[in-house]
Design a protein around this motif. Structure first.
Motif, mmCIF file in Angstrom:
data_model
loop_
_atom_site.group_PDB
_atom_site.id
_atom_site.type_symbol
_atom_site.label_atom_id
_atom_site.label_comp_id
_atom_site.label_asym_id
_atom_site.label_seq_id
_atom_site.Cartn_x
_atom_site.Cartn_y
_atom_site.Cartn_z
ATOM 1 N N ALA A 350 24.213 -0.912 -37.144
ATOM 2 C CA ALA A 350 25.451 -1.342 -36.500
ATOM 3 C C ALA A 350 26.575 -1.335 -37.528
ATOM 4 O O ALA A 350 26.337 -1.563 -38.722
ATOM 5 C CB ALA A 350 25.279 -2.733 -35.901
ATOM 6 N N PRO A 351 27.819 -1.052 -37.095
ATOM 7 C CA PRO A 351 28.940 -1.045 -38.039
ATOM 8 C C PRO A 351 29.037 -2.362 -38.807
ATOM 9 O O PRO A 351 29.009 -3.441 -38.215
ATOM 10 C CB PRO A 351 30.157 -0.852 -37.126
ATOM 11 C CG PRO A 351 29.614 -0.143 -35.924
ATOM 12 C CD PRO A 351 28.240 -0.686 -35.728
ATOM 13 N N GLY A 352 29.093 -2.268 -40.122
ATOM 14 C CA GLY A 352 29.216 -3.453 -40.958
ATOM 15 C C GLY A 352 27.919 -4.165 -41.262
ATOM 16 O O GLY A 352 27.892 -5.113 -42.062
ATOM 17 N N ALA A 353 26.825 -3.725 -40.628
ATOM 18 C CA ALA A 353 25.534 -4.395 -40.843
ATOM 19 C C ALA A 353 24.841 -3.854 -42.091
ATOM 20 O O ALA A 353 25.172 -2.782 -42.596
ATOM 21 C CB ALA A 353 24.631 -4.186 -39.626
ATOM 22 N N ALA A 354 23.871 -4.601 -42.593
ATOM 23 C CA ALA A 354 23.076 -4.154 -43.731
ATOM 24 C C ALA A 354 22.294 -2.905 -43.339
ATOM 25 O O ALA A 354 21.807 -2.785 -42.208
ATOM 26 C CB ALA A 354 22.119 -5.257 -44.166
ATOM 27 N N VAL A 355 22.182 -1.970 -44.272
ATOM 28 C CA VAL A 355 21.460 -0.731 -43.997
ATOM 29 C C VAL A 355 19.961 -0.982 -44.104
ATOM 30 O O VAL A 355 19.462 -1.353 -45.175
ATOM 31 C CB VAL A 355 21.879 0.378 -44.978
ATOM 32 C CG1 VAL A 355 21.073 1.644 -44.714
ATOM 33 C CG2 VAL A 355 23.375 0.655 -44.852
ATOM 34 N N PRO A 356 19.209 -0.797 -43.013
ATOM 35 C CA PRO A 356 17.777 -1.091 -43.052
ATOM 36 C C PRO A 356 16.989 0.000 -43.758
ATOM 37 O O PRO A 356 17.444 1.136 -43.890
ATOM 38 C CB PRO A 356 17.397 -1.166 -41.569
ATOM 39 C CG PRO A 356 18.395 -0.298 -40.876
ATOM 40 C CD PRO A 356 19.651 -0.394 -41.670
ATOM 41 N N SER A 357 15.804 -0.352 -44.207
ATOM 42 C CA SER A 357 14.913 0.589 -44.880
ATOM 43 C C SER A 357 13.864 1.107 -43.906
ATOM 44 O O SER A 357 13.459 0.405 -42.968
ATOM 45 C CB SER A 357 14.218 -0.108 -46.055
ATOM 46 O OG SER A 357 13.155 0.682 -46.551
ATOM 47 N N LEU A 358 13.415 2.323 -44.138
ATOM 48 C CA LEU A 358 12.304 2.872 -43.370
ATOM 49 C C LEU A 358 11.090 1.953 -43.464
ATOM 50 O O LEU A 358 10.312 1.827 -42.520
ATOM 51 C CB LEU A 358 11.960 4.271 -43.877
ATOM 52 C CG LEU A 358 10.716 4.949 -43.301
ATOM 53 C CD1 LEU A 358 10.846 5.153 -41.791
ATOM 54 C CD2 LEU A 358 10.449 6.282 -43.994
#
Length: 620
Positions: A350-358
């Motif tokens: 989501a915009p502005g959210a933390a980038v999740p890991s695989l």
């Protein structure tokens, strides 16, 4: 002279073939009239032959023009989300861009489509402010830019009237200041009487009038113009007649398209969505996506009353409806699920959210989503090029299926001989895979196990994996090296008469090739039920003769009498129909999962020497 004449004859024949192929594509997108209006599409086809022929002979793009995309329905209480475009407009624009690209698939000159907004032609009749028309038009253009719909162009009423204001210099202030003049200038050419006579003698006008009156009942329901449907519809017919004349004068060499059902004798009535069903326009409806990827249109109030669906917002605004499912909730992740055209899903942070890991992805949910609506693309996640993690997550999703358990040195140079991870390095020069296009197929014909039958004869047994699981290790060049996915559900919905899913379910086919250890499979069912969803799935391999490859050809045949042989042509044409086929352009780090049962896939040709590396694992 005889040689020159033969060349000219060949050239003329090739041009005629191309013209007919283009017209056939337009026919596929045609909107059938459901109100009893006679079908005169043959007359319309003949009318546009010389226009298209001139373009083909010159090698110029086929130009089409479509009036539409005026403004949202004024009824945002029960029909639409609001005054600005939403997922419905995005999908319609994708559909029109795909129409142009479909023509480009059969004609090197390609095609382009100019959408002419008719907002100022009608908005005052419905009580829609001029500034709403401007804002809607600007937002539609922004969607086209954002999504890369490069075959679409846009024009406004002022452009047609040649008032000297170029689109790139037009500001909202100028637009609003001149809007009334634009409209009045058009109305100066509108006859003050004769509408009744026009409706009496023109079947297309009657069909449009009937469409207007049915739509206006809802559009005007919450305005002071309620109960004025017929009066308003007649005024719209009169203005539309003048507007059509201006369009014809401005675009004399364009193929005229229409959103309204009609006879087809002077324009192509086309659907704006890749779905079968009643005619719908994005400015009068909302889009509803079911878990299985199927899409339909409905008025806002109808779906809001449904306990099975929920609204999905984009940038804080309602965007579309979807069927509720816990598969869209991933623990610890703030992510968005966006339907792709014409099917599939893309999952992004989501915009502005933390980038999740695989590493944090619930592979069981990813598997389930792909069973319903493949392909599923995860874009913008971290750690997608970590080989150990990539393999480990595959094990969480299911049983890894190495295509060859024992890979020896002799086999190592053969592209179909690999272990757990197939590193698809498409360099075009030193890579494992050639730069030519591949046939449409499901992975199974390429995974063969040799067994002995009861008579001791060696036979080929297909060992088809359930899923393909990819990651894009490198960036891929633009506009080349696409991976194509074809949906069984979509293909079956567009089967031409007299073919049906039921008739195809009784048919078998056979395939033979020297490649893949002399694979030879016989009497394979053409249609099989999905092992989880139970839906019908196409199981087929495109014919690949020597004329299409410098490697070993692949022979495919439909079993049975000669009448069934034409099925190969029907199926193969539909597999590449852009209402059936998704062209995926890879971005570095993309994770893609595709259900090998419901989908078929292939790869387009790519530029020789261009770097493109994918890792692929097969999962049961």
């Amino acid at each position: 002279m005889a040689v020159i004449a033969a060349v000219e004859l060949t050239s003329a024949k090739a041009t005629a073939t191309t013209v007919n192929a283009i017209l056939d594509i337009l026919e596929r997108y045609r909107l059938d009239s459901a109100d009893g209006t006679p079908n005169r599409s043959g007359e319309g086809r003949s009318k546009f032959v010389p226009i298209i022929q001139r373009k083909v002979e010159a090698g110029a793009p086929i130009h089409m023009v479509l009036p539409g995309f005026p403004f949202k329905s004024p009824n945002s209480v029960s029909k639409v989300f609001g005054t600005l475009p939403d997922k419905a407009e995005e999908f319609a624009l994708a559909h029109l861009n795909a129409l142009c690209k479909s023509i480009g698939d059969v004609y090197k000159g390609g095609a382009e489509l100019t959408i002419v907004s008719d907002g100022l032609v009608y908005n005052d009749l419905l009580g829609v402010p001029d500034h709403n028309v401007w804002a809607y038009g600007q937002a539609v253009r922004e969607i086209a830019r954002e999504k890369g719909f490069d075959k679409l162009k846009f024009a406004r009423l002022h452009t047609l009237q040649n008032v000297g204001t170029e689109p790139e210099t037009l500001t909202e202030e100028i637009y609003l200041k001149q809007a009334t003049a634009f409209r009045e200038n058009l109305q100066s050419g509108v006859p003050t009487n004769g509408v009744a006579e026009h409706l009496a003698r023109d079947e297309d006008a009657r069909a449009t009038y009937n469409s207007y009156t049915s739509i206006l009942t809802d559009d005007l329901a919450n305005t002071d113009k309620a109960d004025e449907e017929e009066v308003t519809a007649k005024k719209m017919i009169a203005r539309g007649r003048a507007f059509a004349a201006v369009i014809q004068k401005t675009f004399p060499e364009a193929v005229r398209l229409s959103i309204h059902p009609g006879s087809g004798n002077n324009k192509f009535s086309i659907s704006l969505f890749p779905i079968c069903g009643p005619a719908a326009t994005p400015w009068h409806t909302t889009l509803v996506f079911d878990l299985d990827g199927s899409v339909h249109t409905a008025h806002r109030a109808t779906i809001e009353a449904s306990p099975k669906h929920e609204v999905v917002c984009r940038n804080g605004k309602p965007w579309f409806f979807r069927e509720k499912s816990d598969l869209y909730t991933w623990e610890g992740m703030d992510i968005e699920f966006e339907p792709l055209y014409p099917f599939g899903l893309v999952i992004t942070p989501a915009p502005g959210a933390a980038v999740p890991s695989l590493a944090d992805v619930d592979m069981t949910k990813l598997r389930r989503l792909s069973e319903f609506n493949s392909p599923v693309v995860m874009r913008g996640f971290r750690d997608t090029k970590n080989r150990e993690l990539f393999v480990g997550k595959a094990s969480e999703m299911g049983t890894i299926m190495p295509w060859n358990k024992n890979v020896d040195e002799e086999d190592a140079n053969k592209p179909w001989k690999f272990g757990v991870v197939f590193e698809v390095k498409d360099s075009g020069l030193t890579g494992q895979v050639s730069d030519e296009a591949l046939p449409m197929h499901y992975d199974g014909v390429f995974k063969i196990e040799k067994q002995l039958d009861k008579n001791g004869k060696e036979i080929s047994i297909s060992q088809a994996p359930r899923f393909q699981y990819f990651t894009a290790v490198t960036p891929s060049p633009k506009n080349t090296g696409y991976t194509l996915f074809a949906s069984s559900r979509a293909l079956f919905s567009f089967l031409p008469s007299p073919h049906t899913v039921e008739s195809l379910s009784n048919i078998t086919w056979s395939v033979k090739t020297k490649t893949f250890d002399n694979a030879e499979l016989e009497r394979l069912p053409l249609v099989q039920p999905h092992p989880v969803t139970g839906t019908n799935c196409l199981r087929y391999h495109e014919r690949w003769p020597q004329t299409r490859t410098r490697f070993d050809p692949i022979e495919v045949s439909i079993d049975g009498d000669e009448s069934k042989k034409v099925l190969c042509d029907v199926i193969e044409e539909l597999l590449y129909d852009r209402r059936v086929c998704l062209w995926h352009e890879w971005q570095q780090g993309d994770i893609v999962v595709s259900d090998n049962f419901s989908m078929m896939h292939t790869r387009s040709s790519f530029e020789s020497g261009a770097s493109r590396e994918l890792w692929r694992i097969h999962i049961d």
